[in-house]
Design an enzyme around this catalytic site. Structure first.
Site, PDB file in Angstrom:
ATOM      1  N   TRP A  63       0.842  -1.199   0.000  1.00 13.79           N
ATOM      2  CA  TRP A  63       0.000   0.000   0.000  1.00 13.79           C
ATOM      3  C   TRP A  63       0.870   1.239   0.000  1.00 13.79           C
ATOM      4  O   TRP A  63       2.063   1.181   0.307  1.00 13.79           O
ATOM      5  CB  TRP A  63      -1.041  -0.013   1.122  1.00 13.79           C
ATOM      6  CG  TRP A  63      -0.558  -0.246   2.548  1.00 13.79           C
ATOM      7  CD1 TRP A  63       0.662  -0.656   2.956  1.00 13.79           C
ATOM      8  CD2 TRP A  63      -1.350  -0.106   3.737  1.00 13.79           C
ATOM      9  NE1 TRP A  63       0.703  -0.780   4.311  1.00 13.79           N
ATOM     10  CE2 TRP A  63      -0.522  -0.449   4.822  1.00 13.79           C
ATOM     11  CE3 TRP A  63      -2.656   0.268   3.993  1.00 13.79           C
ATOM     12  CZ2 TRP A  63      -0.971  -0.404   6.154  1.00 13.79           C
ATOM     13  CZ3 TRP A  63      -3.096   0.304   5.305  1.00 13.79           C
ATOM     14  CH2 TRP A  63      -2.263  -0.034   6.373  1.00 13.79           C
ATOM     15  N   ASN A  64       0.223   2.392  -0.382  1.00 17.03           N
ATOM     16  CA  ASN A  64       0.957   3.652  -0.524  1.00 17.03           C
ATOM     17  C   ASN A  64       0.242   4.773   0.212  1.00 17.03           C
ATOM     18  O   ASN A  64      -0.980   4.722   0.396  1.00 17.03           O
ATOM     19  CB  ASN A  64       1.021   4.056  -2.006  1.00 17.03           C
ATOM     20  CG  ASN A  64       1.634   2.997  -2.885  1.00 17.03           C
ATOM     21  OD1 ASN A  64       2.792   2.647  -2.727  1.00 17.03           O
ATOM     22  ND2 ASN A  64       0.850   2.461  -3.809  1.00 17.03           N
ATOM     23  N   HIS A  71      -7.494  19.537  -7.231  1.00 18.72           N
ATOM     24  CA  HIS A  71      -7.749  19.782  -8.659  1.00 18.72           C
ATOM     25  C   HIS A  71      -6.590  19.266  -9.504  1.00 18.72           C
ATOM     26  O   HIS A  71      -5.999  19.994 -10.292  1.00 18.72           O
ATOM     27  CB  HIS A  71      -8.035  21.264  -8.882  1.00 18.72           C
ATOM     28  CG  HIS A  71      -9.266  21.724  -8.160  1.00 18.72           C
ATOM     29  ND1 HIS A  71     -10.462  21.977  -8.784  1.00 18.72           N
ATOM     30  CD2 HIS A  71      -9.488  21.901  -6.841  1.00 18.72           C
ATOM     31  CE1 HIS A  71     -11.370  22.307  -7.883  1.00 18.72           C
ATOM     32  NE2 HIS A  71     -10.798  22.271  -6.691  1.00 18.72           N
ATOM     33  N   HIS A  75     -10.433  15.557 -12.897  1.00 18.98           N
ATOM     34  CA  HIS A  75     -11.034  15.935 -11.616  1.00 18.98           C
ATOM     35  C   HIS A  75     -12.364  16.644 -11.788  1.00 18.98           C
ATOM     36  O   HIS A  75     -12.712  17.098 -12.873  1.00 18.98           O
ATOM     37  CB  HIS A  75     -10.065  16.767 -10.776  1.00 18.98           C
ATOM     38  CG  HIS A  75      -9.853  18.172 -11.254  1.00 18.98           C
ATOM     39  ND1 HIS A  75      -8.881  18.518 -12.152  1.00 18.98           N
ATOM     40  CD2 HIS A  75     -10.492  19.327 -10.940  1.00 18.98           C
ATOM     41  CE1 HIS A  75      -8.925  19.815 -12.367  1.00 18.98           C
ATOM     42  NE2 HIS A  75      -9.914  20.341 -11.653  1.00 18.98           N
ATOM     43  N   ASP A  77     -14.946  19.633 -10.386  1.00 20.08           N
ATOM     44  CA  ASP A  77     -15.036  20.937  -9.720  1.00 20.08           C
ATOM     45  C   ASP A  77     -16.415  21.052  -9.067  1.00 20.08           C
ATOM     46  O   ASP A  77     -17.448  21.017  -9.756  1.00 20.08           O
ATOM     47  CB  ASP A  77     -14.923  22.083 -10.729  1.00 20.08           C
ATOM     48  CG  ASP A  77     -13.533  22.275 -11.320  1.00 20.08           C
ATOM     49  OD1 ASP A  77     -12.556  21.699 -10.810  1.00 20.08           O
ATOM     50  OD2 ASP A  77     -13.441  23.034 -12.309  1.00 20.08           O
ATOM     51  N   HIS A  81     -15.995  25.569  -5.182  1.00 19.69           N
ATOM     52  CA  HIS A  81     -14.633  25.855  -5.659  1.00 19.69           C
ATOM     53  C   HIS A  81     -14.469  27.344  -5.943  1.00 19.69           C
ATOM     54  O   HIS A  81     -13.396  27.905  -5.752  1.00 19.69           O
ATOM     55  CB  HIS A  81     -14.365  25.037  -6.914  1.00 19.69           C
ATOM     56  CG  HIS A  81     -13.047  25.291  -7.567  1.00 19.69           C
ATOM     57  ND1 HIS A  81     -11.870  25.463  -6.878  1.00 19.69           N
ATOM     58  CD2 HIS A  81     -12.704  25.384  -8.890  1.00 19.69           C
ATOM     59  CE1 HIS A  81     -10.883  25.648  -7.727  1.00 19.69           C
ATOM     60  NE2 HIS A  81     -11.358  25.626  -8.949  1.00 19.69           N
ATOM     61  N   HIS A 209     -15.851  28.931 -14.573  1.00 23.70           N
ATOM     62  CA  HIS A 209     -15.893  28.763 -13.122  1.00 23.70           C
ATOM     63  C   HIS A 209     -16.933  29.710 -12.508  1.00 23.70           C
ATOM     64  O   HIS A 209     -17.735  29.309 -11.663  1.00 23.70           O
ATOM     65  CB  HIS A 209     -14.516  29.038 -12.506  1.00 23.70           C
ATOM     66  CG  HIS A 209     -13.508  27.956 -12.760  1.00 23.70           C
ATOM     67  ND1 HIS A 209     -12.802  27.854 -13.943  1.00 23.70           N
ATOM     68  CD2 HIS A 209     -13.096  26.925 -11.989  1.00 23.70           C
ATOM     69  CE1 HIS A 209     -11.985  26.806 -13.873  1.00 23.70           C
ATOM     70  NE2 HIS A 209     -12.145  26.218 -12.712  1.00 23.70           N
TER      71      HIS A 209
HETATM   72  C1  23J Z   1      -7.859  27.764  -9.271  1.00 21.44           C
HETATM   73  C2  23J Z   1      -7.719  28.993  -9.865  1.00 21.44           C
HETATM   74  C3  23J Z   1      -7.938  29.143 -11.212  1.00 21.44           C
HETATM   75  C4  23J Z   1      -8.317  28.041 -11.964  1.00 21.44           C
HETATM   76  C5  23J Z   1      -8.477  26.771 -11.377  1.00 21.44           C
HETATM   77  C6  23J Z   1      -8.227  26.655 -10.037  1.00 21.44           C
HETATM   78  C7  23J Z   1      -8.899  25.596 -12.175  1.00 21.44           C
HETATM   79  O1  23J Z   1      -8.928  25.601 -13.365  1.00 21.44           O
HETATM   80  C8  23J Z   1      -9.424  24.372 -11.527  1.00 21.44           C
HETATM   81  O2  23J Z   1      -8.761  23.322 -11.510  1.00 21.44           O
HETATM   82  O3  23J Z   1     -10.547  24.411 -11.069  1.00 21.44           O
HETATM   83  S1  23J Z   1      -8.612  28.241 -13.668  1.00 21.44           S
HETATM   84 MN    MN Z   2     -10.651  22.259 -10.951  1.00 27.60          MN
END
Ligand code: 23J
Ligand code: MN
Length: 259
Positions: A63-64, A71, A75, A77, A81, A209
């Site tokens: 195991w590790n 992120h 992944h 979001d 976030h 986002h």
């Molecule tokens: C944090 C700040 C800017 C961005 C992101 C994260 C991502 O793209 C993310 O992985 O959600 S653009």
């Molecule tokens: Mn992300």
């Protein structure tokens, strides 16, 4: 033989009439991670240390320990976030209702455009053109941008240039259209994040986002194998780890498709 829908699905999986496509990239220390300019704090890359491997530290088991930013790699979001989604109910990795983690996908193939222009921006007109062929995006569906980006290796994946990263994504009006007029589940891409590489210059910055998460919608980044999906009809299974209060998590994204 049972005729209820789930029995039919189980039978279809057994016969191969329904297939499962893995939309995830492998996770390793080489997995590209988004880089933000100073003064913003960086996200840690994936790392793994062996606890034991059939040796003195554990003679019968392997195991590790692993560590990474939420992120990293393929992944999910979650709405919290982004600051626009910070007050969304059920907006964290542990509070999103599981019913929202299985949803159909509409796949928009822009590989030709993205090969010609790595900074390609998906517009409302592109989406409406796709709808003219494939039908209206149903409420609650994922929209996935097929760019071919997942085939890029090394520095070409982030594709940093003199003005920052150059990679495809949706423009501001397109994101607003998908949220406000198509009621999508979220937006998914093959690139390191859901926004275009140059989206820090947009008004507002990082519109995918901002508007997706502000409306309680999701994101999927670093997807692979979108070329194995039909334009419509795939079912995505997208459960993030149930991190308490988490903003997202690495995700083994699976798609069910009719063979
Ligand atoms: C944090 C700040 C800017 C961005 C992101 C994260 C991502 O793209 C993310 O992985 O959600 S653009
Ligand atoms: Mn992300």
């Amino acid at each position: 033989m049972s005729s209820d829908p789930l029995s039919q699905l189980i039978a279809a999986l057994a016969t191969g009439a329904v297939k499962i496509v893995d939309l995830s990239q492998p996770l390793s220390a080489q997995t590209p991670v988004i880089g933000l300019p100073p003064p913003f704090a960086p996200s840690a890359p994936f790392s793994m240390q062996t606890i034991s491997r059939y040796d003195d530290n554990g003679p019968g088991w392997y195991w590790n320990n692993i560590s990474m930013g939420e992120h990293t790699g393929t992944h999910f979001d979650a709405p919290i976030h982004w600051i626009s989604g910070r007050d969304q109910a059920h907006g964290a990795t542990d509070t999103i209702p599981p019913q929202r983690l299985a949803a159909p996908a509409c796949v928009i193939d822009a590989e030709t455009d993205c090969t010609a222009d790595p900074g390609f921006l998906l517009t409302r007109a592109h989406v409406e053109n796709w709808e003219a062929t494939h039908g209206r995006i149903p409420a609650g569906a994922w929209v996935l941008l097929r760019s071919g980006w997942s085939r890029r290796v090394g520095d070409a994946f982030i594709n940093a240039g003199p003005t920052g990263p150059v990679s495809p994504g949706p423009d501001v009006a397109c994101v607003r259209f998908l949220v406000e007029e198509r009621d999508v589940a979220g937006f998914g891409t093959e690139t390191v994040g859901t926004d275009a590489g140059q989206a820090f210059t947009f008004e507002p910055a990082f519109p995918c986002h901002t508007f997706m998460h502000g409306a309680g919608r999701f994101g999927l980044a670093s997807l692979a194998n979108l070329d194995q999906l039909p334009p419509t009809g795939a079912l995505l299974i997208t459960p993030p780890l149930k991190i308490e209060g988490g903003s997202g998590s690495p995700c083994r994204v699976l798609a069910l498709i009719s063979a």
